[in-house]
Write an enzyme that holds these catalytic residues in place. Structure first.
Site, mmCIF file in Angstrom:
data_model
loop_
_atom_site.group_PDB
_atom_site.id
_atom_site.type_symbol
_atom_site.label_atom_id
_atom_site.label_comp_id
_atom_site.label_asym_id
_atom_site.label_seq_id
_atom_site.Cartn_x
_atom_site.Cartn_y
_atom_site.Cartn_z
ATOM 1 N N GLU A 13 43.613 50.482 31.875
ATOM 2 C CA GLU A 13 42.467 49.665 32.274
ATOM 3 C C GLU A 13 41.190 50.298 31.725
ATOM 4 O O GLU A 13 41.104 51.519 31.590
ATOM 5 C CB GLU A 13 42.383 49.579 33.799
ATOM 6 C CG GLU A 13 43.549 48.833 34.415
ATOM 7 C CD GLU A 13 43.765 47.470 33.790
ATOM 8 O OE1 GLU A 13 42.869 46.616 33.896
ATOM 9 O OE2 GLU A 13 44.820 47.258 33.162
ATOM 10 N N THR A 35 47.116 43.949 41.181
ATOM 11 C CA THR A 35 48.078 43.002 40.593
ATOM 12 C C THR A 35 49.528 43.412 40.888
ATOM 13 O O THR A 35 50.392 42.549 41.057
ATOM 14 C CB THR A 35 47.865 42.894 39.077
ATOM 15 O OG1 THR A 35 47.753 44.216 38.523
ATOM 16 C CG2 THR A 35 46.593 42.141 38.750
ATOM 17 N N ALA A 80 12.644 -19.432 45.866
ATOM 18 C CA ALA A 80 12.060 -18.125 45.556
ATOM 19 C C ALA A 80 11.345 -17.560 46.772
ATOM 20 O O ALA A 80 10.664 -18.283 47.502
ATOM 21 C CB ALA A 80 11.076 -18.251 44.398
ATOM 22 N N ASP A 106 43.914 33.384 35.941
ATOM 23 C CA ASP A 106 42.628 33.169 35.285
ATOM 24 C C ASP A 106 42.733 33.051 33.762
ATOM 25 O O ASP A 106 41.783 33.329 33.051
ATOM 26 C CB ASP A 106 41.641 34.272 35.682
ATOM 27 C CG ASP A 106 42.198 35.666 35.443
ATOM 28 O OD1 ASP A 106 43.306 35.780 34.882
ATOM 29 O OD2 ASP A 106 41.523 36.642 35.814
ATOM 30 N N ARG A 156 33.211 39.127 39.323
ATOM 31 C CA ARG A 156 32.267 38.895 38.229
ATOM 32 C C ARG A 156 31.793 37.444 38.126
ATOM 33 O O ARG A 156 30.857 37.135 37.399
ATOM 34 C CB ARG A 156 32.891 39.344 36.902
ATOM 35 C CG ARG A 156 32.890 40.847 36.732
ATOM 36 C CD ARG A 156 33.791 41.288 35.596
ATOM 37 N NE ARG A 156 35.204 41.245 35.987
ATOM 38 C CZ ARG A 156 36.216 41.498 35.154
ATOM 39 N NH1 ARG A 156 35.982 41.787 33.895
ATOM 40 N NH2 ARG A 156 37.468 41.443 35.581
HETATM 41 C C1 UD1 Z 1 44.263 42.528 34.734
HETATM 42 C C2 UD1 Z 1 45.094 43.596 34.017
HETATM 43 C C3 UD1 Z 1 44.483 43.891 32.645
HETATM 44 C C4 UD1 Z 1 44.423 42.610 31.841
HETATM 45 C C5 UD1 Z 1 43.682 41.502 32.616
HETATM 46 C C6 UD1 Z 1 43.831 40.201 31.913
HETATM 47 C C7 UD1 Z 1 46.005 44.968 35.806
HETATM 48 C C8 UD1 Z 1 45.920 46.266 36.508
HETATM 49 N N1 UD1 Z 1 45.132 44.773 34.815
HETATM 50 O O1 UD1 Z 1 42.965 43.084 34.904
HETATM 51 O O2 UD1 Z 1 45.249 44.860 31.977
HETATM 52 O O3 UD1 Z 1 43.804 42.847 30.604
HETATM 53 O O4 UD1 Z 1 44.244 41.358 33.933
HETATM 54 O O5 UD1 Z 1 43.151 39.224 32.635
HETATM 55 O O6 UD1 Z 1 46.831 44.160 36.107
HETATM 56 N N2 UD1 Z 1 45.081 39.269 41.694
HETATM 57 C C9 UD1 Z 1 45.785 39.074 42.862
HETATM 58 N N3 UD1 Z 1 45.803 40.073 43.791
HETATM 59 C C10 UD1 Z 1 45.184 41.258 43.623
HETATM 60 C C11 UD1 Z 1 44.465 41.453 42.412
HETATM 61 C C12 UD1 Z 1 44.423 40.453 41.476
HETATM 62 O O7 UD1 Z 1 46.369 38.034 43.073
HETATM 63 O O8 UD1 Z 1 45.264 42.113 44.516
HETATM 64 C C13 UD1 Z 1 45.045 38.183 40.698
HETATM 65 C C14 UD1 Z 1 43.658 37.662 40.454
HETATM 66 O O9 UD1 Z 1 43.394 36.566 41.292
HETATM 67 C C15 UD1 Z 1 43.713 37.245 38.990
HETATM 68 C C16 UD1 Z 1 44.762 38.154 38.405
HETATM 69 O O10 UD1 Z 1 45.499 38.696 39.476
HETATM 70 O O11 UD1 Z 1 44.130 35.910 38.822
HETATM 71 C C17 UD1 Z 1 44.129 39.264 37.590
HETATM 72 O O12 UD1 Z 1 43.286 39.999 38.432
HETATM 73 P P1 UD1 Z 1 41.947 40.625 37.895
HETATM 74 O O13 UD1 Z 1 41.306 41.400 38.991
HETATM 75 O O14 UD1 Z 1 41.144 39.605 37.203
HETATM 76 O O15 UD1 Z 1 42.554 41.639 36.842
HETATM 77 P P2 UD1 Z 1 41.780 42.419 35.781
HETATM 78 O O16 UD1 Z 1 41.038 43.542 36.435
HETATM 79 O O17 UD1 Z 1 41.017 41.496 34.941
HETATM 80 CA CA CA Z 2 40.026 43.505 38.666
#
Ligand code: UD1
Ligand code: CA
Length: 470
Positions: free
Chosen positions: A159, A84, A426, A109, A21
């Site tokens: 989610e 995650t 100058a 983040d 995003r």
């Molecule tokens: C995740 C949570 C959501 C929460 C939100 C808060 C899950 C399934 N969902 O969603 O409930 O409200 O965070 O911000 O966990 N990342 C990795 N590896 C991956 C995927 C993500 O390291 O394979 C890291 C990303 O870099 C980021 C963090 O995990 O720093 C969160 O990932 P992101 O994709 O932003 O999660 P959300 O979909 O926002």
């Molecule tokens: Ca995500």
């Protein structure tokens, strides 16, 4: 059950994702807030908890993320960003021998999270004696975040993409911060599947599994500002606004006057001495360090610039420059890398300095370009004094002694040396060394040959049509 977990704390920072995003070619956690990459804020907030090890899970642009991490943390590679839950699995692999203690998981983040909140989360987790604790907040706009449902020791997070209409109305959200008993999360992640809208391994699913086995609880963040997560650039701007104000407040508490906080941008890395006044429209960035009793601004932009006590810098730009104690700069001066101004020097309006040292008390007051030069003490360069340091191929050095006086529009053709107390008339064009204490004038213009031929009007049109005109 109800076992207080007293073991060590391990931390896992999730920073492997792309951050779709953000619509960026750069990994989300590399985007800066007040000059510092986002991921470094959560690492800094973890530091006071003194984790035994801090693992940063990297993946998207792993090398670039690795390069900004502080030396004490370890990065571990998540080859494919499968969610995650998968990211935490990678961190747990690096902690293979550890089966006691707490794993504190922090999304990369959430840069506004405070060390206090992290400590409270751990405390809540320990005192509740549960298998998992998650940080939550009740927010007005829950769009995009996991919705939290808590019931009798089981915390379920859905989610947005998987939520029913009713679940979408829930305003309690997951902030992506968890304390897990390390053995519990290890066990639970083994049971998590990928049967969801994104086909990912959700960390949040592990929470429900742990809850059913050993109870899980939520902990509500006290300061809602900390709940500002960064998922797109408008969130990034909001986070910047909050961090920027925090930085300004810290300087003001330490004795710096900030006349107009709204228009003042000071990066997290900058140091400022007490009783210095920062005027509106000022940017202080990178490794900039300002002494005490200075006046900086208005409209001044200093990057990696050192400013001594009592200096005045007005409407000017500094890039890797050094400004001595009591010096005055501007308005409208441009100090480039290697510009080193001694004590009580002056660099005035429309002057550009590069790789140039100016001795104590010397002045470059008006309309000068001085590059690759060394100027002694008590020297005054007349308006429009210019070093011709570049012959089109190489850069050459100019050396000007102490107590020198140059008249207006003096041209110094480098390499050249001007002896102490010399006096240049100058408009003189100096292409030979001038001995100390001598007056030099002239090199008047003289006719030497025909001027270069200008194209005639017709020719010009032809060239324009042919597209060869520069
Ligand atoms: C995740 C949570 C959501 C929460 C939100 C808060 C899950 C399934 N969902 O969603 O409930 O409200 O965070 O911000 O966990 N990342 C990795 N590896 C991956 C995927 C993500 O390291 O394979 C890291 C990303 O870099 C980021 C963090 O995990 O720093 C969160 O990932 P992101 O994709 O932003 O999660 P959300 O979909 O926002
Ligand atoms: Ca995500």
């Amino acid at each position: 059950m109800f076992q207080r977990e007293k073991g060590p704390i391990f931390a896992a920072v999730l920073a492997a994702g792309k951050g779709t995003r953000m619509r960026s070619n750069r990994a989300k956690v590399l985007h800066t807030i007040c000059g510092v990459p986002m991921v470094n804020y959560v690492i800094a907030a973890l530091a006071p908890l003194a984790p035994q090890r801090t693992l940063v899970v990297v993946g998207h642009q792993a090398d670039e993320v690795d390069a900004v991490l502080p030396p004490k943390v370890e990065s571990v590679l998540q080859r494919e960003q499968n969610g995650t839950g998968d990211a935490v699995r990678v961190a747990l692999e690096a902690l293979e021998d550890e089966d006691e203690g707490i794993l504190l998981v922090v999304n990369g983040d959430g840069p506004l999270i405070s060390d206090r909140t992290l400590a409270e989360l751990v405390e809540r987790h320990r005192s509740a004696g549960v298998g998992a604790t998650v940080l939550v907040a009740e927010v007005d706009d829950a769009t995009g975040l996991g919705r939290v449902m808590e019931d009798a020791g089981v915390v379920r997070i859905v989610e947005e993409k998987d939520a029913t209409e009713e679940e979408k109305r829930v305003r309690l959200v997951n902030l992506g911060l968890y304390a897990f008993n390390i053995s519990e999360i290890r066990h639970a992640l083994g049971l998590v599947g990928t049967g969801n809208a994104q086909g990912e391994l959700y960390l949040t699913d592990a929470l429900e599994i742990i809850g059913r086995k050993s109870r899980a609880v939520t902990y509500r963040v006290k300061d809602l500002q900390e709940a500002n997560l960064v998922n797109d650039r408008s969130h990034l701007a909001l986070a910047e606004e909050i961090v920027r104000r925090r930085i300004l407040d810290a300087h003001m508490r330490a004795g710096v006057t900030v006349r107009d906080p709204v228009s003042t941008h000071i990066e997290a890395t900058v140091e400022i001495g007490r009783d210095t006044v920062i005027l509106p429209g000022t940017f202080l960035r990178g490794g900039t360090r300002i002494g005490s009793d200075c006046v900086i601004g208005p409209s001044t932009d200093l990057l990696d610039t050192l400013v001594g006590d009592g200096a005045l810098v007005e409407h000017s730009v500094g890039r890797g420059a050094e400004i001595g104690t009591g010096a005055t700069v501007g308005p409208y001066a441009y100090l480039r890398p290697g510009a080193v101004l001694g004590e009580v020097t002056k660099v005035g309006a429309y002057c550009e300095l590069k790789n140039t040292k100016i001795g104590a008390g010397s002045k470059v007051p008006h309309l000068s370009y001085i590059g690759d030069a060394e100027i002694g003490k008590g020297t005054n360069l007349g308006a429009g004094t210019i070093t011709a340091n570049y012959d089109g191929k190489d850069k050459h050095h100019t050396r000007i002694g102490d107590g020198v006086f140059t008249g207006i529009n003096t041209n110094l053709i480098a390499p050249v040396e001007i002896g102490d107390n010399a006096y240049l008339g100058a408009g003189s064009v100096i292409n030979k060394n001038i001995p100390p204490g001598k007056l030099a004038v002239g090199m008047p213009a003289r006719v030497i040959r025909d001027a270069p031929r200008k194209p005639k009007d017709g020719e010009k049109d032809e060239r324009r049509r042919a597209g060869t005109e520069e």
